[in-house]
Design a protein around this motif. Sequence first.
Motif, PDB file in Angstrom:
ATOM      1  N   ASP A   1       2.965 -86.666  33.152  1.00 28.31           N
ATOM      2  CA  ASP A   1       1.695 -87.395  33.292  1.00 28.31           C
ATOM      3  C   ASP A   1       1.885 -88.674  34.102  1.00 28.31           C
ATOM      4  N   ILE A   2       2.981 -89.372  33.848  1.00 27.61           N
ATOM      5  CA  ILE A   2       3.239 -90.595  34.610  1.00 27.61           C
ATOM      6  C   ILE A   2       3.383 -90.264  36.091  1.00 27.61           C
ATOM      7  N   ALA A   3       4.188 -89.231  36.372  1.00 27.05           N
ATOM      8  CA  ALA A   3       4.372 -88.835  37.775  1.00 27.05           C
ATOM      9  C   ALA A   3       3.018 -88.505  38.407  1.00 27.05           C
ATOM     10  N   ASP A   4       2.145 -87.835  37.659  1.00 27.23           N
ATOM     11  CA  ASP A   4       0.798 -87.526  38.172  1.00 27.23           C
ATOM     12  C   ASP A   4       0.022 -88.814  38.467  1.00 27.23           C
ATOM     13  N   GLY A   5       0.166 -89.797  37.587  1.00 29.38           N
ATOM     14  CA  GLY A   5      -0.564 -91.058  37.769  1.00 29.38           C
ATOM     15  C   GLY A   5      -0.082 -91.855  38.970  1.00 29.38           C
ATOM     16  N   THR A   6       1.152 -91.599  39.412  1.00 32.91           N
ATOM     17  CA  THR A   6       1.657 -92.337  40.579  1.00 32.91           C
ATOM     18  C   THR A   6       1.109 -91.784  41.888  1.00 32.91           C
ATOM     19  N   VAL A   7       0.423 -90.644  41.821  1.00 35.46           N
ATOM     20  CA  VAL A   7      -0.013 -90.003  43.072  1.00 35.46           C
ATOM     21  C   VAL A   7      -1.489 -89.592  43.051  1.00 35.46           C
ATOM     22  N   VAL A   8      -2.124 -89.650  41.891  1.00 33.08           N
ATOM     23  CA  VAL A   8      -3.527 -89.238  41.796  1.00 33.08           C
ATOM     24  C   VAL A   8      -4.376 -90.069  42.772  1.00 33.08           C
ATOM     25  N   GLU A   9      -5.415 -89.477  43.281  1.00 30.22           N
ATOM     26  CA  GLU A   9      -6.276 -90.164  44.240  1.00 30.22           C
ATOM     27  C   GLU A   9      -6.807 -91.488  43.674  1.00 30.22           C
ATOM     28  N   MET A  10      -6.553 -92.572  44.382  1.00 30.00           N
ATOM     29  CA  MET A  10      -7.113 -93.884  44.019  1.00 30.00           C
ATOM     30  C   MET A  10      -7.499 -94.614  45.304  1.00 30.00           C
ATOM     31  N   GLY A  11      -8.436 -94.042  46.044  1.00 33.61           N
ATOM     32  CA  GLY A  11      -8.890 -94.668  47.276  1.00 33.61           C
ATOM     33  C   GLY A  11      -7.740 -94.934  48.228  1.00 33.61           C
ATOM     34  N   GLN A  12      -7.676 -96.163  48.721  1.00 33.67           N
ATOM     35  CA  GLN A  12      -6.649 -96.502  49.715  1.00 33.67           C
ATOM     36  C   GLN A  12      -5.295 -96.836  49.093  1.00 33.67           C
ATOM     37  N   LEU A  13      -5.201 -96.831  47.761  1.00 32.80           N
ATOM     38  CA  LEU A  13      -3.927 -97.191  47.121  1.00 32.80           C
ATOM     39  C   LEU A  13      -2.909 -96.074  47.309  1.00 32.80           C
ATOM     40  N   GLN A  14      -1.789 -96.427  47.911  1.00 33.37           N
ATOM     41  CA  GLN A  14      -0.754 -95.437  48.214  1.00 33.37           C
ATOM     42  C   GLN A  14      -0.093 -94.879  46.962  1.00 33.37           C
ATOM     43  N   PRO A  15       0.427 -93.667  47.051  1.00 33.12           N
ATOM     44  CA  PRO A  15       1.261 -93.146  45.958  1.00 33.12           C
ATOM     45  C   PRO A  15       2.546 -93.964  45.847  1.00 33.12           C
ATOM     46  N   ILE A  16       3.061 -94.075  44.630  1.00 35.22           N
ATOM     47  CA  ILE A  16       4.309 -94.813  44.411  1.00 35.22           C
ATOM     48  C   ILE A  16       5.342 -93.893  43.772  1.00 35.22           C
TER      49      ILE A  16
END
Lengths: 383, 383
Positions: free
Chosen positions: A316-331
């Motif tokens: 779930d954490i890994a998913d949260g680092t990449v889920v769509e959040m506008g212009q915020l890049q994946p980490i």
Amino acid sequence: MLPIMPETIHVPLSGNRFTITYALNASEEDAKLMAKGICFEQTVEFPEKHLPKGDIPDHIVGQIASFEKVGEHRFEVEISYAEEVTGYELTQLLNVIFGNVSIQPNVRVQRLGLSQNLLNAFSGPRFGRSGLRELVGVQSRALTCTALKPMGLSAANLARLAGAFAEGGIDLIKDDHGLADQPFSPWKERVRRCADAVREANAKSGRHSLYMPNITGPAEVVFEQAHEAKGFGAQGILIAPGLSGFDAVRTLSEDSDFALPIMSHPSFLGSFVTSPASGISHFALFGQLMRLIGVDASIFPNYGGRFSFSKDECRDIADGTVVEMGQLQPIFPTPGGGMTLDRIPELLELYGSDVVLLVGGGMFDNGGRILENSKKFLEAIAY
Amino acid sequence: MLPIMPETIHVPLSGNRFTITYALNASEEDAKLMAKGICFEQTVEFPEKHLPKGDIPDHIVGQIASFEKVGEHRFEVEISYAEEVTGYELTQLLNVIFGNVSIQPNVRVQRLGLSQNLLNAFSGPRFGRSGLRELVGVQSRALTCTALKPMGLSAANLARLAGAFAEGGIDLIKDDHGLADQPFSPWKERVRRCADAVREANAKSGRHSLYMPNITGPAEVVFEQAHEAKGFGAQGILIAPGLSGFDAVRTLSEDSDFALPIMSHPSFLGSFVTSPASGISHFALFGQLMRLIGVDASIFPNYGGRFSFSKDECRDIADGTVVEMGQLQPIFPTPGGGMTLDRIPELLELYGSDVVLLVGGGMFDNGGRILENSKKFLEAIAY
């Protein structure tokens, strides 16, 4: 005396709303009451019967956008809030998301559904996955990370370690999060010596290992300390939002004079995820929120180490680092905590190659042969 | 290659140690293992077998000072740490107290036993109970407090309310903690207007009501904002350590140019006390820690309101506001959250008169007759 509040309040509002999804552990009847309670608690915090008519009850109070049963005695409610209640600032946004309801059991923040306009108020990760890959010059494989420890070593000894890790080719070499400004290894001396050691090793190897010291300075000097670290040659930092404050991290990430990658440590944040019924989900806390405050790599305790996260929670954490959040890049998800080199194949299978793998104490196995262990780490990653 | 760490390490240490008491929910056998685990987790975070000999295992690693059974499947362990591991700074002290173990379930911080030398690194509350009493000119009775709300009112309307509360004789008039810098009531305008209104009412009445605006500014301007509030005539502030950071509050409390009383709000801190098995005790979090960071009045949700604290937990908080902590002054427990005027006799019975009673929405009962309700509040307190 007449009631002091006007009967009708007109407030200039854009009409833009964002949503937060909460999980509620209760009977359906109670969950409905709780959902309505959250709408008031997180905004006006005022008895409904005493509210003046108009925009306050109609728009300022949160609204239930959806309500569904997701399990036995468990419901998910999506609540929408007017963007303006956040003042477009992180502290108040956190307050709206979870301020008072943090004190109510059986309410858990599941997901943030921030509107584009609200996301625009945040820069997000300056580097993210692609930026961090560029800095270390690694295009496709997982990144390697280790920690300088144990606390109690002198700055000179820690620098020897840092140099050896860099010579061994470890990508990210961070301070242990317990290294602060202690008399046995003063902060300035440590950061200067470790940065020098990594720079020298890089010069010899042609690689680009980054040294990331721990920033724990008092609030009045924390930004100065981060800049000082950069001046000493640090190429990134480690910081714990739970200790230094979420907004201090955001501020650093948006500081274009600073402009170094940021790794977050979960210290002091465990209570938010201890109970599946309360707190904030792993996904939202270590994924979405860390991105929102501009973290580039989010450390969390991997399953099967010294801590208690499950494999699903880590996913779930890994998913949260990449889920769509506008212009915020994946980490980068950065699992660590009692990891050993023999577990790397299993971790790559779960996380894929877009991960930073953090092996700390495990690098001292095999008689403390740092170069040999670093080589093994890189071989395991490449495999 | 030879092992990189010296075989034996000598670290200059004073020998002064402080203690933290943790409750462990486990079998005796497991609790003993957990206790030992904490000693390592909160300091060296390093496998015991790989530690160099000497001062690191002998003094830097935490030590079990006592271990006792306190209930079925529940033990209390007192762990002592060398003062030096904290670097005598709050962020690292918090990290040692609860950093990594926050992520381990069934461990709860019960009490802080800080050494005198470590306490000397903190100024603590600038006003405390006696100083705050002096400011409002109230020698023996409980103090009254209310909140300006609901969010959505204009600055002018909130100022009307503030003036009415001051006219009614309420001692502490604080912003609701959801008032930030929102377009419907911009921070500067609100603080200026409310401060003016309270000053004018004081001039008429000869009383000394304090206006305490909410400080939620971004980390890079939070201290500036607090000083600005003082410039506008605010006579104290409200701040949430969970949102702005514990160390930001400490910094403000130690700032002798600022020198205004500080009221803390529990927003975003609820997860620390949700579970009786994990987190931080009510006593340590809302009592001891708030004092350590220099808070003068610690708000918490009273039992029997909209939240879930028990009467015993509230009593524990009150105990934590006054328990011996070296030179740190006792502070005011400030129960609030859904309180109504008819409950005041019961609250005075529990807390005695060294308390700030916070009634927010309840002041709008009785058709919103603020003056009348304020008078009732004062009569109930006097009784």
